[in-house]
Design a protein around this motif. Sequence first.
Motif, PDB file in Angstrom:
ATOM      1  N   GLN A  18       0.847  -1.189   0.000  1.00 43.53           N
ATOM      2  CA  GLN A  18       0.000   0.000   0.000  1.00 43.53           C
ATOM      3  C   GLN A  18       0.883   1.240   0.000  1.00 43.53           C
ATOM      4  OE1 GLN A  18      -2.778  -0.208   3.264  1.00 43.53           O
ATOM      5  NE2 GLN A  18      -4.322  -1.234   2.019  1.00 43.53           N
ATOM      6  N   TRP A  19       0.287   2.320  -0.436  1.00 43.25           N
ATOM      7  CA  TRP A  19       0.980   3.609  -0.420  1.00 43.25           C
ATOM      8  C   TRP A  19       0.111   4.614   0.327  1.00 43.25           C
ATOM      9  CZ3 TRP A  19       0.988   0.270  -4.469  1.00 43.25           C
ATOM     10  CH2 TRP A  19       2.234  -0.078  -5.016  1.00 43.25           C
ATOM     11  N   LEU A  20       0.790   5.571   0.983  1.00 40.50           N
ATOM     12  CA  LEU A  20       0.088   6.682   1.611  1.00 40.50           C
ATOM     13  C   LEU A  20       0.134   7.845   0.638  1.00 40.50           C
ATOM     14  CD1 LEU A  20       1.637   6.477   5.212  1.00 40.50           C
ATOM     15  CD2 LEU A  20      -0.264   5.166   4.215  1.00 40.50           C
ATOM     16  N   LEU A  21      -0.967   8.552   0.529  1.00 38.33           N
ATOM     17  CA  LEU A  21      -1.076   9.635  -0.440  1.00 38.33           C
ATOM     18  C   LEU A  21      -1.735  10.817   0.249  1.00 38.33           C
ATOM     19  CD1 LEU A  21      -1.177  10.566  -3.514  1.00 38.33           C
ATOM     20  CD2 LEU A  21      -3.465   9.570  -3.563  1.00 38.33           C
ATOM     21  N   GLY A  22      -1.253  12.006  -0.039  1.00 36.11           N
ATOM     22  CA  GLY A  22      -1.917  13.164   0.553  1.00 36.11           C
ATOM     23  C   GLY A  22      -1.426  14.468  -0.017  1.00 36.11           C
ATOM     24  N   GLU A  23      -2.163  15.509   0.302  1.00 33.36           N
ATOM     25  CA  GLU A  23      -1.723  16.863  -0.031  1.00 33.36           C
ATOM     26  C   GLU A  23      -1.385  17.563   1.277  1.00 33.36           C
ATOM     27  OE1 GLU A  23      -4.411  17.424  -4.085  1.00 33.36           O
ATOM     28  OE2 GLU A  23      -4.615  18.894  -2.466  1.00 33.36           O
ATOM     29  N   VAL A  24      -0.126  18.006   1.395  1.00 32.06           N
ATOM     30  CA  VAL A  24       0.348  18.605   2.644  1.00 32.06           C
ATOM     31  C   VAL A  24       1.179  19.847   2.328  1.00 32.06           C
ATOM     32  CG1 VAL A  24       0.446  16.463   3.987  1.00 32.06           C
ATOM     33  CG2 VAL A  24       2.402  17.106   2.575  1.00 32.06           C
ATOM     34  N   GLU A  25       1.315  20.711   3.305  1.00 36.96           N
ATOM     35  CA  GLU A  25       2.267  21.810   3.167  1.00 36.96           C
ATOM     36  C   GLU A  25       3.611  21.310   3.670  1.00 36.96           C
ATOM     37  OE1 GLU A  25       1.046  25.672   4.583  1.00 36.96           O
ATOM     38  OE2 GLU A  25      -1.064  25.151   4.204  1.00 36.96           O
ATOM     39  N   VAL A  26       4.713  21.860   3.124  1.00 36.30           N
ATOM     40  CA  VAL A  26       6.046  21.414   3.543  1.00 36.30           C
ATOM     41  C   VAL A  26       6.884  22.616   3.964  1.00 36.30           C
ATOM     42  CG1 VAL A  26       6.021  19.404   2.009  1.00 36.30           C
ATOM     43  CG2 VAL A  26       7.012  21.554   1.209  1.00 36.30           C
ATOM     44  N   ALA A  27       7.850  22.355   4.830  1.00 38.90           N
ATOM     45  CA  ALA A  27       8.729  23.439   5.286  1.00 38.90           C
ATOM     46  C   ALA A  27      10.029  23.453   4.484  1.00 38.90           C
ATOM     47  CB  ALA A  27       9.021  23.259   6.781  1.00 38.90           C
ATOM     48  N   MET A  28      10.396  22.312   3.875  1.00 36.90           N
ATOM     49  CA  MET A  28      11.686  22.209   3.186  1.00 36.90           C
ATOM     50  C   MET A  28      11.690  23.050   1.900  1.00 36.90           C
ATOM     51  SD  MET A  28      13.530  18.727   1.812  1.00 36.90           S
ATOM     52  CE  MET A  28      14.232  18.111   3.315  1.00 36.90           C
ATOM     53  N   ASP A  61       3.901   1.206   5.547  1.00 41.62           N
ATOM     54  CA  ASP A  61       4.537   0.137   6.304  1.00 41.62           C
ATOM     55  C   ASP A  61       3.506  -0.984   6.456  1.00 41.62           C
ATOM     56  OD1 ASP A  61       6.096  -1.360   7.946  1.00 41.62           O
ATOM     57  OD2 ASP A  61       5.654  -0.183   9.749  1.00 41.62           O
ATOM     58  N   GLY A  62       3.430  -1.871   5.471  1.00 35.94           N
ATOM     59  CA  GLY A  62       2.456  -2.969   5.535  1.00 35.94           C
ATOM     60  C   GLY A  62       1.134  -2.590   4.880  1.00 35.94           C
ATOM     61  N   VAL A  63       0.175  -3.524   4.999  1.00 35.01           N
ATOM     62  CA  VAL A  63      -1.128  -3.348   4.360  1.00 35.01           C
ATOM     63  C   VAL A  63      -2.188  -3.201   5.453  1.00 35.01           C
ATOM     64  CG1 VAL A  63      -2.862  -4.496   2.919  1.00 35.01           C
ATOM     65  CG2 VAL A  63      -0.441  -4.675   2.330  1.00 35.01           C
ATOM     66  N   ALA A  64      -2.885  -2.056   5.454  1.00 33.80           N
ATOM     67  CA  ALA A  64      -3.887  -1.807   6.497  1.00 33.80           C
ATOM     68  C   ALA A  64      -5.082  -2.734   6.290  1.00 33.80           C
ATOM     69  CB  ALA A  64      -4.344  -0.359   6.435  1.00 33.80           C
ATOM     70  N   GLU A  65      -5.647  -3.183   7.408  1.00 31.03           N
ATOM     71  CA  GLU A  65      -6.825  -4.060   7.326  1.00 31.03           C
ATOM     72  C   GLU A  65      -7.963  -3.358   6.597  1.00 31.03           C
ATOM     73  OE1 GLU A  65      -8.166  -6.767   9.998  1.00 31.03           O
ATOM     74  OE2 GLU A  65      -6.269  -7.694   9.397  1.00 31.03           O
ATOM     75  N   ASP A  66      -8.209  -2.097   7.004  1.00 36.53           N
ATOM     76  CA  ASP A  66      -9.313  -1.344   6.400  1.00 36.53           C
ATOM     77  C   ASP A  66      -8.727  -0.141   5.654  1.00 36.53           C
ATOM     78  OD1 ASP A  66     -11.523   0.005   5.650  1.00 36.53           O
ATOM     79  OD2 ASP A  66     -12.418   0.160   7.658  1.00 36.53           O
ATOM     80  N   ARG A  67      -8.698  -0.274   4.326  1.00 40.26           N
ATOM     81  CA  ARG A  67      -8.074   0.761   3.493  1.00 40.26           C
ATOM     82  C   ARG A  67      -8.838   2.090   3.562  1.00 40.26           C
ATOM     83  NH1 ARG A  67      -8.910   2.626  -1.197  1.00 40.26           N
ATOM     84  NH2 ARG A  67     -10.669   1.238  -1.585  1.00 40.26           N
ATOM     85  N   THR A  68     -10.093   2.024   3.967  1.00 37.96           N
ATOM     86  CA  THR A  68     -10.895   3.250   3.953  1.00 37.96           C
ATOM     87  C   THR A  68     -10.572   4.163   5.147  1.00 37.96           C
ATOM     88  OG1 THR A  68     -12.678   2.128   5.121  1.00 37.96           O
ATOM     89  CG2 THR A  68     -12.811   2.162   2.725  1.00 37.96           C
ATOM     90  N   VAL A  69      -9.851   3.619   6.139  1.00 42.30           N
ATOM     91  CA  VAL A  69      -9.452   4.476   7.269  1.00 42.30           C
ATOM     92  C   VAL A  69      -8.216   5.263   6.835  1.00 42.30           C
ATOM     93  CG1 VAL A  69      -8.638   4.522   9.651  1.00 42.30           C
ATOM     94  CG2 VAL A  69     -10.334   2.812   8.931  1.00 42.30           C
TER      95      VAL A  69
END
Length: 475
Positions: free
Chosen positions: A173-183, A219-227
């Motif tokens: 699985q991958w984590l995806l998001g839109e975030v602000e960054v400081a770098m 890090d691994g595959v979440a049981e419930d992808r919708t969370v």
Amino acid sequence: MIDVIVAGGGPTGVMLASELRLHGVHALVLEKEAEPTRIVRALGLHARSVEVMDQRGLLERFLALGQQYPVSGFFAGIVKPAPDRLDTAHPYVLGIAQTTTERLLTEHATEIGVEIRRSCELVGLSQDDHGVTAELADGTQLRSRYLVGCDGGRSTVRTLLGVGFPGEPARVQWLLGEVEVAMPAEELAAVVAEVRKTDLGFGAGPLGDGVYRVVVRADGVAEDRTVPPTLDDLKQQLRAIAGTDFGAHSPRWLSRFGDATRLAERYRTGRVLLAGDAAHIHPPTGGQGLNLAIQDAFNLGWKLAAEVNGWAPAGLLDSYHTERHPVAADVLDTTRALVELGSPEPAPRAVRRLLSELMDFEEVNRHLIEKITAIGVRYDFGAGHDLLGRRLRDIALKRGRLYELMHDGRGLLLDQTGLLSVAGWADRVDHVVDVSEELDVPAVLLRPDGHVAWVGDDQQDLHSGLPRWFGAAVS
Ligand SMILES: Cc1cc2nc3c(=O)[nH]c(=O)nc-3n(C[C@H](O)[C@H](O)[C@H](O)COP(=O)(O)OP(=O)(O)OC[C@H]3O[C@@H](n4cnc5c(N)ncnc54)[C@H](O)[C@@H]3O)c2cc1C
């Protein structure tokens, strides 16, 4: 009695409802969410989907809000010059966020009279010889002649039907998001370039105003992808994989997705059909899911409308499965290959180098681009002219462009001889007498989805070809 209930108001459901509405069918879209999602999944439309928008008069709206990119680099990220003269008037990828695509499709649907009911979750269904009964979460029951499950990868409709969904579960699985960054931007770009040398699934791209779209292996595959993951989950993974969390903060949204790959065993069960992610899921590599989904709806809409309007020839509705199931199977296979080609392991990297060499042959490069853009799709209509079963690209006519004549979603006979006739089918098929330097056959019969149903110049032959797609002649 409603004509068609469409369960799910994502891109597939809304596109399908518009196609039905074009033919006067009363389609009711039920969407469980109260508001449109803010999560941006797909980032673009491939050539065939752009053509579909053009065929329905939506091109200008999409071009106004999208950005055109070269088609090269979309097959496993291997960059080669695009082949000369791709068989499309739209040889580019249209970069446009899925949320914008959904908004434009919804606006169009509403304009032409589609009814979309939000906060309506379908929880049950049953069918008999005359129709389908849908049960909503609030206990309401609705009755329709047909129902189409466009309710996404975890489709309730598919589950209620008991349709098998064989394939592979998510391994990653991958984590995806839109975030602000400081770098600072340059420092961040250097980190991304370094990580991507060995991990093509990693990415962080600027969206403006200091906001980045970030994707990182989970890090691994979440049981419930919708969370959804938390900001801490995302930062922890960034540190683990990139050595820095970019100073990520203030997420706009966070989500996760996996590489599960599955295909519904059948697209039709009596009066209930499946389309889009409800029928097939695969990882987003190559950017094809939304495109495939829109094209499912484009294939199904006119056929289901013909059934509701009473002129569908035998087998027309079943041809939805026969035509689209193999297309999805092919996309799933391509995606499996693309995922392997992105692996950092020595053997897949060697295959990737070999493929890169092969793509220097223009025909190989062309074949792969036609595959990923779906302009190479050819339905099996039996033996015949090379155009048969393929969609016809937009071509210039004396009176304008071909696709401008297709906005109503009717069949079309493009007749360069002026000697043919669609008498008996004129209520379903337009007859256009015109010539084009880009068409070297006397006449073509196009289905409402733009696929070539007949090629020739013989009236008798045309008469025997028309009923297969447009039903019986009327006097
Ligand atoms: C990270 C990511 C990136 C992607 N990138 C691309 C890309 O670049 N290109 C591309 O082509 N594709 C891409 N995709 C795939 C694309 O997002 C999907 O294929 C597309 O959203 C499918 O549309 P759909 O309408 O079939 O399903 P969905 O978009 O999932 O819509 C289903 C709708 O049904 C509703 N619903 C669900 N259950 C019910 C119910 N019981 N009753 C009523 N309503 C219900 C949901 O709320 C939802 O609105 C990506 C996917 C992901 C996860």
